[in-house]
Design a protein around this motif. Sequence first.
Motif, short mmCIF file in Angstrom:
data_model
loop_
_atom_site.label_atom_id
_atom_site.label_comp_id
_atom_site.label_asym_id
_atom_site.label_seq_id
_atom_site.Cartn_x
_atom_site.Cartn_y
_atom_site.Cartn_z
N VAL A 78 0.85 -1.21 0.00
CA VAL A 78 0.00 0.00 0.00
C VAL A 78 0.88 1.25 0.00
O VAL A 78 0.65 2.22 -0.72
N MET A 79 1.94 1.22 0.81
CA MET A 79 2.84 2.37 0.87
C MET A 79 3.49 2.62 -0.50
O MET A 79 3.47 3.75 -1.01
N LEU A 80 4.01 1.57 -1.10
CA LEU A 80 4.72 1.75 -2.38
C LEU A 80 3.78 2.22 -3.48
O LEU A 80 4.17 2.98 -4.37
N ALA A 81 2.52 1.79 -3.40
CA ALA A 81 1.55 2.16 -4.43
C ALA A 81 1.36 3.68 -4.51
O ALA A 81 1.08 4.23 -5.58
N ASP A 82 1.57 4.37 -3.39
CA ASP A 82 1.39 5.82 -3.39
C ASP A 82 2.35 6.53 -4.34
O ASP A 82 2.05 7.62 -4.83
N PHE A 83 3.52 5.97 -4.53
CA PHE A 83 4.52 6.65 -5.36
C PHE A 83 4.74 5.92 -6.69
O PHE A 83 5.75 6.12 -7.37
N GLU A 84 3.77 5.09 -7.07
CA GLU A 84 3.82 4.46 -8.40
C GLU A 84 3.43 5.49 -9.46
O GLU A 84 2.90 6.55 -9.14
N GLY A 85 3.67 5.16 -10.72
CA GLY A 85 3.19 6.05 -11.80
C GLY A 85 4.31 6.76 -12.52
O GLY A 85 5.40 6.93 -11.96
N PRO A 86 4.04 7.20 -13.73
CA PRO A 86 5.09 7.80 -14.56
C PRO A 86 5.54 9.19 -14.10
O PRO A 86 6.59 9.65 -14.51
N GLY A 87 4.77 9.82 -13.23
CA GLY A 87 5.13 11.18 -12.81
C GLY A 87 6.19 11.24 -11.72
O GLY A 87 6.58 12.32 -11.29
N VAL A 88 6.64 10.06 -11.26
CA VAL A 88 7.56 10.05 -10.11
C VAL A 88 8.90 9.46 -10.51
O VAL A 88 8.97 8.37 -11.09
N ASP A 89 9.97 10.16 -10.22
CA ASP A 89 11.30 9.65 -10.52
C ASP A 89 11.55 8.35 -9.74
O ASP A 89 11.20 8.25 -8.56
N LEU A 105 11.66 5.15 -0.87
CA LEU A 105 10.47 4.75 -0.12
C LEU A 105 10.59 3.33 0.43
O LEU A 105 10.09 3.02 1.52
N LYS A 106 11.30 2.47 -0.32
CA LYS A 106 11.49 1.08 0.16
C LYS A 106 12.24 1.06 1.48
O LYS A 106 12.22 0.08 2.21
N LYS A 107 12.94 2.14 1.79
CA LYS A 107 13.71 2.18 3.04
C LYS A 107 12.93 2.81 4.19
O LYS A 107 13.43 2.94 5.31
N ALA A 108 11.71 3.26 3.89
CA ALA A 108 10.87 3.84 4.96
C ALA A 108 10.10 2.72 5.65
O ALA A 108 9.86 1.65 5.06
N ARG A 109 9.69 2.98 6.89
CA ARG A 109 8.81 2.02 7.55
C ARG A 109 7.40 2.20 7.00
O ARG A 109 6.98 3.32 6.75
#
Length: 459
Positions: free
Chosen positions: A291-302, A309-313
Amino acid sequence: MSGDTIRDLHVAIVGAGIGGLALAMGLEKRGVPYTIYEAAQEFSAVGLSAGIGFGPNGDLALDMLQEGFREKYDKVCVGNMPGEPQDIYYEGMLLEPGLGLNESWRGKTAWGHPDYVRRGVRHSPSTFKSFNYVNSTDINQAHRHAVLEIMTTFISAEKVRFSKTLMEIQQRSDKVILKFADGDVAEASILVGADGIKSTVREHVLRPLYPSQVEPVYANSYCYRGVITTSEAKEIFGDLTDVAKMYVGERLCCVTYLISKGDEFNFLLCALDDKPWELKNAVSQQITQEVMLADFEGPGVDERFRRLLKKARPVKWGFFYHRHTSTYYRDRVVLLGDSAHASLPFQAAGAGQGLEDSLILCNLLATIYHDRDQVAALAPYIRAGFAAYDAIRRPRAQRQLERAHEMSDMLHYRHPETGKRIESIASKLQKNWFEWIWFHDLKADIDAACKKMDAALNK
Ligand SMILES: Cc1cc2nc3c(=O)[nH]c(=O)nc-3n(C[C@H](O)[C@H](O)[C@H](O)COP(=O)(O)OP(=O)(O)OC[C@H]3O[C@@H](n4cnc5c(N)ncnc54)[C@H](O)[C@@H]3O)c2cc1C
């Protein structure tokens, strides 16, 4: 507490976060009697962020609260990397692929001030030892602990009561009665609520006249956060780690800066939210990594932000704030710090406002205690003093809070003036955006508060 004359003055402070400790430091220095009641078992910081920094106004307030603080504090601070300009507060870049590295505006989107010196806090090895850290979550808190640890060196241990969770407040004409979860009862002339965003004291102050203002409001945004080693961060961002950054974007943004003497890298990945906050009594929520990773999915994000984000809790930290607060006091009870004006974090100025609260309040109380007739009735002084505190502090702290919200709009491309243009965002932030917060005349505020108090008493 024996009576209600000026010489009987005793201050109860509830909460030993940055705000409560700052007030205690100021009262200790000025010889005003006080006791701090803290729910935790020891000095601890259950704060949202690992790093913390104060603007020049916060540094000045600390200096004025207690000489000698600054010297100790400077030893645990870190700015941008050596060689890089220290007067840069943040450099603005893009969240989208490429980060804007090849754009013509590159190099012109930093904001700060020639008289601003970037100083975030690092932990020290002694901090780790004295707080007995056992896991990485605790270590993430160490940076804030370093500040709290210094503050506590100025406070007498016998004036602090731990494991005291305030449950109920009763006001009488001559005193305040505090009732704690363990059954203990205490009395004081006045009560200062420095008990943070979910404040029991705020409830007492605002419920009768302004019930809709008691609860903090969800700002429809949240963040994921983490601290990693700078070498790990460099693998992702290279030398971009050296200077503090705000990466702006459509509904998402990222804030990064160095802490721990440059050894560690603090980051917040923030997102806007369309939905209400799900949990009633918690400002953070455990979720799954998917769910967390899904927030930053998409072509608009480097891609680099997905690696970060994988290193965040996988914990969602909701941003809440006290948008409207019609008064900071009720009779003998007064609010200070986040209990009065919890804010969005985008100006990194919330704790600084709590330090200013402490500075004004401790000077008012010291003036009453030392410069007035010891046998005079205390009640009129409390009324006049709290009204003066409210008049000086509330407009400024509320303005900070409004502007932090506006800044959030800018960083998430929601601001009608700056839209999706980094040059416009940077230009707005470069033009006196922070000066009124950073370079404020705190001495003039103290004088104005004391004058107001005297004017009210002489009416
Ligand atoms: C992500 C993020 C980053 C930030 N970064 C910065 C920054 O760089 N610079 C800056 O100036 N500000 C920053 N802030 C804001 C800053 O963290 C807060 O303004 C500050 O920590 C508030 O301090 P406080 O003492 O008012 O409250 P708190 O730190 O919340 O302390 C409240 C204390 O009261 C105790 N307590 C609560 N209820 C009770 C009770 N009923 N009885 C007894 N004790 C109780 C708690 O245990 C706690 O110790 C940031 C905020 C966020 C969210």
